[in-house]
Design an enzyme around this catalytic site. Structure first.
Site, PDB file in Angstrom:
ATOM      1  N   LYS A 137      18.101 -27.887 -28.462  1.00 14.77           N
ATOM      2  CA  LYS A 137      19.275 -28.754 -28.348  1.00 14.77           C
ATOM      3  C   LYS A 137      20.276 -28.452 -29.460  1.00 14.77           C
ATOM      4  O   LYS A 137      21.488 -28.302 -29.205  1.00 14.77           O
ATOM      5  CB  LYS A 137      18.851 -30.224 -28.401  1.00 14.77           C
ATOM      6  CG  LYS A 137      19.975 -31.204 -28.093  1.00 14.77           C
ATOM      7  CD  LYS A 137      19.451 -32.632 -28.030  1.00 14.77           C
ATOM      8  CE  LYS A 137      18.501 -32.805 -26.884  1.00 14.77           C
ATOM      9  NZ  LYS A 137      18.028 -34.203 -26.742  1.00 14.77           N
ATOM     10  N   ARG A 190      18.533 -37.747 -32.011  1.00 17.06           N
ATOM     11  CA  ARG A 190      17.770 -37.196 -30.880  1.00 17.06           C
ATOM     12  C   ARG A 190      16.871 -36.051 -31.335  1.00 17.06           C
ATOM     13  O   ARG A 190      17.217 -35.324 -32.251  1.00 17.06           O
ATOM     14  CB  ARG A 190      18.719 -36.657 -29.797  1.00 17.06           C
ATOM     15  CG  ARG A 190      19.672 -37.667 -29.200  1.00 17.06           C
ATOM     16  CD  ARG A 190      20.690 -36.929 -28.339  1.00 17.06           C
ATOM     17  NE  ARG A 190      21.714 -37.807 -27.808  1.00 17.06           N
ATOM     18  CZ  ARG A 190      21.788 -38.202 -26.534  1.00 17.06           C
ATOM     19  NH1 ARG A 190      20.877 -37.795 -25.674  1.00 17.06           N
ATOM     20  NH2 ARG A 190      22.754 -38.993 -26.115  1.00 17.06           N
ATOM     21  N   GLY A 213      11.764 -35.811 -22.410  1.00 16.22           N
ATOM     22  CA  GLY A 213      11.194 -37.155 -22.339  1.00 16.22           C
ATOM     23  C   GLY A 213       9.959 -37.375 -23.170  1.00 16.22           C
ATOM     24  O   GLY A 213       9.423 -38.484 -23.200  1.00 16.22           O
ATOM     25  N   MET A 239       9.657 -36.900 -26.572  1.00 22.33           N
ATOM     26  CA  MET A 239       9.921 -37.413 -27.921  1.00 22.33           C
ATOM     27  C   MET A 239      11.030 -38.455 -27.851  1.00 22.33           C
ATOM     28  O   MET A 239      11.489 -38.822 -26.776  1.00 22.33           O
ATOM     29  CB  MET A 239      10.248 -36.255 -28.872  1.00 22.33           C
ATOM     30  CG  MET A 239       9.035 -35.371 -29.127  1.00 22.33           C
ATOM     31  SD  MET A 239       9.378 -33.998 -30.228  1.00 22.33           S
ATOM     32  CE  MET A 239      10.420 -32.966 -29.213  1.00 22.33           C
ATOM     33  N   ARG A 248      20.899 -27.032 -21.938  1.00 18.68           N
ATOM     34  CA  ARG A 248      19.672 -26.287 -22.210  1.00 18.68           C
ATOM     35  C   ARG A 248      19.246 -25.602 -20.919  1.00 18.68           C
ATOM     36  O   ARG A 248      19.655 -26.023 -19.826  1.00 18.68           O
ATOM     37  CB  ARG A 248      18.560 -27.209 -22.705  1.00 18.68           C
ATOM     38  CG  ARG A 248      18.143 -28.282 -21.713  1.00 18.68           C
ATOM     39  CD  ARG A 248      17.131 -29.232 -22.316  1.00 18.68           C
ATOM     40  NE  ARG A 248      16.841 -30.343 -21.411  1.00 18.68           N
ATOM     41  CZ  ARG A 248      16.231 -31.461 -21.770  1.00 18.68           C
ATOM     42  NH1 ARG A 248      15.860 -31.631 -23.024  1.00 18.68           N
ATOM     43  NH2 ARG A 248      15.988 -32.427 -20.894  1.00 18.68           N
ATOM     44  N   HIS A 256     -20.166 -23.184 -11.882  1.00 21.19           N
ATOM     45  CA  HIS A 256     -20.291 -22.637 -10.528  1.00 21.19           C
ATOM     46  C   HIS A 256     -19.162 -23.144  -9.633  1.00 21.19           C
ATOM     47  O   HIS A 256     -18.484 -22.360  -8.952  1.00 21.19           O
ATOM     48  CB  HIS A 256     -21.657 -23.025  -9.942  1.00 21.19           C
ATOM     49  CG  HIS A 256     -21.855 -22.569  -8.533  1.00 21.19           C
ATOM     50  ND1 HIS A 256     -21.588 -23.379  -7.453  1.00 21.19           N
ATOM     51  CD2 HIS A 256     -22.264 -21.383  -8.031  1.00 21.19           C
ATOM     52  CE1 HIS A 256     -21.848 -22.708  -6.346  1.00 21.19           C
ATOM     53  NE2 HIS A 256     -22.268 -21.498  -6.663  1.00 21.19           N
ATOM     54  N   SER A 314     -16.633  -3.082 -18.992  1.00 23.39           N
ATOM     55  CA  SER A 314     -15.931  -4.246 -18.437  1.00 23.39           C
ATOM     56  C   SER A 314     -16.394  -5.462 -19.211  1.00 23.39           C
ATOM     57  O   SER A 314     -17.599  -5.742 -19.262  1.00 23.39           O
ATOM     58  CB  SER A 314     -16.249  -4.411 -16.952  1.00 23.39           C
ATOM     59  OG  SER A 314     -15.555  -5.534 -16.432  1.00 23.39           O
ATOM     60  N   CYS A 328     -13.416  -8.681 -16.665  1.00 24.20           N
ATOM     61  CA  CYS A 328     -13.689  -9.301 -15.365  1.00 24.20           C
ATOM     62  C   CYS A 328     -14.094 -10.762 -15.503  1.00 24.20           C
ATOM     63  O   CYS A 328     -14.504 -11.385 -14.526  1.00 24.20           O
ATOM     64  CB  CYS A 328     -14.758  -8.521 -14.605  1.00 24.20           C
ATOM     65  SG  CYS A 328     -16.346  -8.421 -15.467  1.00 24.20           S
ATOM     66  N   TYR A 336      -7.197  -2.284 -17.287  1.00 21.27           N
ATOM     67  CA  TYR A 336      -6.926  -3.266 -16.234  1.00 21.27           C
ATOM     68  C   TYR A 336      -7.532  -4.626 -16.599  1.00 21.27           C
ATOM     69  O   TYR A 336      -8.379  -4.728 -17.486  1.00 21.27           O
ATOM     70  CB  TYR A 336      -7.502  -2.805 -14.881  1.00 21.27           C
ATOM     71  CG  TYR A 336      -9.006  -2.730 -14.842  1.00 21.27           C
ATOM     72  CD1 TYR A 336      -9.786  -3.847 -14.520  1.00 21.27           C
ATOM     73  CD2 TYR A 336      -9.673  -1.546 -15.132  1.00 21.27           C
ATOM     74  CE1 TYR A 336     -11.165  -3.796 -14.499  1.00 21.27           C
ATOM     75  CE2 TYR A 336     -11.063  -1.478 -15.112  1.00 21.27           C
ATOM     76  CZ  TYR A 336     -11.798  -2.603 -14.802  1.00 21.27           C
ATOM     77  OH  TYR A 336     -13.168  -2.548 -14.787  1.00 21.27           O
TER      78      TYR A 336
END
Length: 898
Positions: free
Chosen positions: A27, A97, A106, A108, A364, A482, A787, A854, A874
């Site tokens: 802000k 503010r 909303g 704070m 904002r 599970h 992995s 994984c 990956y």
């Protein structure tokens, strides 16, 4: 040199700009930027986030030098506005503010009209010529200040309905009832004067001290209260959900008041440069005549639409700003265009019109839904406002969940009160009748009824019911239990670890405190937030947006790290492939013992683990081989041309010991022994900690024939597909290893069968035991790939049972002993070190070592970024999280190039 804590903004000079968001908060940085753009912004000053940190470090005391800086900034503000704070003749009022670097709407506190007191009221009445407006502003100040500064900031927690704000509102309601009116705006000047005196008396009665009648005391009280609100319950909860660090702190913006409640020539409003729910490129917002900003958001009065084209059925009868005050609307519309062009993003705007003059109070980057974020990114790209790289960064990875899962309508959810809270294990929403058993869930689905499976906890025998149910709710279990793992893999709504839930399956009831529900009652789950509601809440269709694939094609232009999926069936493989998975990083062979068509394989497995001698056991293993080959072949075919990492059997044996008498009798007959003997053999399998027991490679070493059977089944399946013209790419992964000698024991078996069958196949291991990570240089002598099984690596690294952590996790999070659930996001400080070390040591031995992850964290954006920074090839995650991982990986690559 003392730090600079206060930055001024306004027509007489602005210290900051938009680049200082971390210091000035979103802000404050944007107020400074709007001043630099020449927009009509009431002057003021921002107290930095660094000051907030110092404030808490000094025991909630203002740091040295702050008061002098504030006095100097206040003088600049007075000069810009032509008024003086606390002056009897020409008083300046201010607002206080919050403004964190990451928007927390909303969460704070705000205090308006600061500086009104017995000294300044007469001067403001004389200057404005509007006594009613002054006393309306004064009663608002008393309400907000007593609530925010005198109660919340002091840590006072009143009983429900006993807070000071509520008690003051009761006084107003009584006044309106006595006058026979319904709107606040119908109160007369004398009514408001009387209310203000009643308010001050009530504040003294409730809080035990006088409402302050000194302008400077009010100012410092308001500044301190905004700082303190950083650690308020709402703010702390919001930060935890959004992953905002506690140490960031908030800035405080002290800004000259302009008034939308000065009569029928004044107004206030909130607007968005585009629709935040849909992304439509239409100026969207609401406004109120003769009101202050809190009135628009508080729902006290029904706001009017900003313009004609965004009217809906609820507000069609109300006058728009566009038709009522066309000049003000056009000025605001021009500012909207200027701001969006400057920031190149959708803007959330707050404005006030004081006696016909428009002022900008805030802008904002606006919060938006996942659908809106996607539409805005693609529209702004088409408009030439942003480039492809920026478009990719405009969606938070988690927002993709909204595009892939059905959700509860937020408007419907706002009106409902949850009866239970648990861990949000599977995203989206689900609604259905309560069932307590897997069989009941299957029966309900066959009858065309949507149901919610409610269990103490789930086990593999519940899989059919889990698949049949719309959603799953369990009393026990963590985020990698599970139920959670299975649900996420299917994209199914799931809440686990709801500790208050008491279930009586025999009675067909559940209870939470005094509330009791029975089988057949309807409940609704929000798996994204972990909340359960009684009754049916309205659901929203969140099916794939037609623009989604186009967006993901752009994402992949920037992504450099691979994304695979954890999948155990051809169906899951096809779903994941449709979401862009580039292979399977974890195929769990033990899936064949769960779900539809698993009865025969499960029976043979039970024969194997209950065998009384090697001959019986090897016969059962040979009998199992066709089932293993069948399942692997089908999944390899579904992933044709892409790598499939097949994990050798890793079943904790206790999970497969039969419990029902009929199953025991059938097994006894097959083994040619008594039921008691079967029970005894099952009891002999009992382990104190089966998750660390006779499983994985340990089982395969004890029973080498089992290892040989699996490797042969995998490679034969690939060979048959190759012969049929397919391009299978199997990779064999040995689980639960802690020494390279285990890999060396299995490797000759692998080499012999591979040589016989002639199929190319990588040989590697899952790094899930800390010792294996520490000895990665030795493991890589034999392993061609690693992995990371981060679920077990986390479990063993922390000493937390992943299935039982729900019993204390919330306490650890609330008390900040843990910053996050380590089974949801990689603990980069601790477990992360094991991964970093393993990557470095493994590649030192074998430079071309392929490395992936994984565990469930493979679909967590922060964990994906960690994997990218550590040069993993990956990540692998459940099918419905593949797009999230793709986007996270692309954003990490973009960030790295910056």
């Amino acid at each position: 040199m003392a730090p600079k804590y206060v930055y001024s903004f306004g027509s007489t000079g602005t210290d900051g700009d938009a680049s200082q968001k971390n210091l000035l908060g979103g802000k404050g940085a944007n107020l400074a930027e709007m001043c630099n753009l020449g927009l009509p912004v009431p002057a003021g000053f921002t107290i930095t986030t660094e000051c907030c940190t110092a404030f808490f470090a000094e025991g909630k005391q203002f740091p040295a030098g702050l008061k002098e800086e504030v006095q100097a900034a206040l003088k600049k503000t007075e000069a810009a506005m032509g008024m003086k704070y606390g002056d009897a003749e020409n008083p300046l009022l201010v607002s206080s503010r919050s403004g964190a670097r990451s928007s927390m709407p909303g969460m704070m506190e705000t205090v308006l009209n600061v500086g009104l007191c017995s000294k300044t009221i007469p001067g403001l009445v004389k200057k404005s010529g509007n006594e009613r407006f002054v006393y309306d502003a004064y009663r608002r100040l008393i309400t907000m200040y007593s609530d925010v500064v005198m109660e919340k900031a002091e840590g006072i927690e009143p009983a429900e309905g006993k807070g000071v704000r509520v008690q003051l509102e009761h006084l107003m309601d009584a006044m309106k009832h006595a006058r026979g009116i319904t709107e606040d705006t119908d109160l007369t000047t004398e009514d408001l004067k009387t209310l203000c005196e009643q308010y001050k008396a009530k504040v003294k009665e409730v809080l035990g001290r006088e409402f302050p009648d000194d302008a400077m005391e009010q100012l410092w009280g308001a500044i301190g209260a905004v700082f303190k609100s950083w650690n308020g319950k709402r703010a702390v909860s919001y930060r935890r959900i959004e992953g905002i660090p506690d140490e960031w702190g908030t800035a405080v913006n002290v800004q000259s008041m302009v008034f939308g409640n000065m009569g029928n020539t004044s107004a206030t409003g909130v607007a968005f440069s585009r629709n935040p729910a849909t992304g439509d490129n239409k100026f969207y917002g609401e406004w109120l005549i003769n009101a202050q900003g809190e009135d628009v958001v508080a729902g006290i009065r029904t706001p009017s639409p900003l313009n004609e084209e965004t009217k809906n059925d609820q507000n069609r009868h109300l006058a728009s700003l566009e038709t009522e005050w066309p000049e003000s609307y056009q000025e605001l519309h021009d500012i909207r265009d200027k701001l969006e062009s400057h920031y190149k993003d959708m803007q959330d705007i707050e404005f006030t019109i004081q006696e016909g003059k428009l002022y900008m109070l805030q802008c904002r980057n606006g919060k938006r839904t996942g659908t809106a974020a996607l539409n805005m990114a693609m529209d702004m790209l088409a408009e030439g406002l942003i480039d492809e790289k920026t478009a990719v960064t405009r969606l938070a990875p988690a927002q993709l969940d909204e595009l892939l899962h059905p959700i509860i309508n937020p408007e419907s959810e706002k009106k409902a009160t949850p009866f239970l809270k648990g861990l949000p294990a599977g995203p989206g929403g689900a609604c259905g009748v309560i069932v307590f058993t897997s069989d009941a869930a299957v029966a309900a689905a066959k009858a065309g009824k949507k149901c919610i499976l409610v269990r103490e906890e789930t086990n593999p025998e519940d899989v059919e019911g889990m698949r049949a149910a719309e959603g799953i709710l369990t009393a026990r279990g963590g985020m990698t239990s599970h139920a959670a793992l299975v649900a996420r893999g299917w994209g199914k709504c799931c809440i686990v670890g709801a500790g208050e839930l008491k279930i009586k399956v025999s009675a067909g009831t559940l209870s939470v405190g005094s509330k009791s529900l029975k089988a057949g009652d309807v409940i609704t789950l929000n798996g994204t937030r972990g909340l359960a509601y009684e009754g049916a809440l309205e659901m929203m269709d969140a099916s794939e947006n037609p623009r989604f694939k186009g967006f993901m094609e752009i994402v992949d232009k920037f992504r450099t790290m691979g994304v695979r999926t954890n999948a155990d069936t051809p169906e899951d493989a096809r779903i994941a492939r449709g979401f862009g998975a580039e292979g399977i990083g974890l195929f769990r062979t033990e899936h064949m013992f769960y779900g539809a068509g698993s009865e025969d394989a499960l029976f043979i497995l039970r024969k194997m683990i209950h065998a009384g001698n090697d001959e019986e056991r090897n016969a059962a293993i040979d009998e199992l081989a066709p089932f293993v080959k069948r399942d692997i072949k089908a999944t390899l075919e579904a992933m044709d041309g892409l790598p499939v990492t097949v994990r050798l059997l890793d079943p904790p044996l206790h999970e497969f010991v039969p419990q029902e008498e009929s199953a025991l009798a059938k097994l006894a007959k097959a083994l040619n022994c008594s039921v008691d003997e079967v029970k005894k053999r099952g009891a002999d399998l009992h382990e104190v900690n089966p998750m660390m027991g006779h499983r994985g490679v340990r089982l395969g070493i004890t029973y080498a024939h089992l290892t040989e059977m699996q490797i042969r089944a995998i490679l034969e399946a690939a060979a048959e597909l190759k012969k049929a013209g397919k391009n299978p790419k199997p990779e064999i992964m040995v689980p639960v290893t802690c020494t390279v000698k285990e890999l060396d024991f299995v490797k000759p078996i692998f080499d012999k069968i591979q040589s016989e069958i002639g199929i190319d196949c990588l040989y590697g291991t899952m790094i899930e035991i800390p010792r294996a990570a520490l000895l990665a240089d030795k493991m890589a002598v034999t392993a061609q790939f690693f992995s990371f099984g981060t679920n077990d690596l986390t479990q063993m690294g922390f000493g937390f049972s992943r299935d039982d952590i729900g019993g204390f996790l919330q306490d650890y999070l609330d008390l900040k002993i843990l910053d996050a659930d380590p089974f949801q996001t990689i603990d980069q400080e601790g477990i992360g070190q094991l991964i970093e070390m393993s990557v470095e040591r493994g590649r030192k031995t074998r430079p071309d070592l392929k490395i992936g992850i994984c565990g469930e964290q493979g679909g967590d954006p922060a964990s994906v970024d960690f994997c990218f920074r550590n040069n993993l090839n990956y990540v692998s995650c459940s099918p419905y999280r593949v797009p999230i991982a793709r986007l996270s990986a692309a954003q990490s690559a973009i960030k790295a190039k910056k």
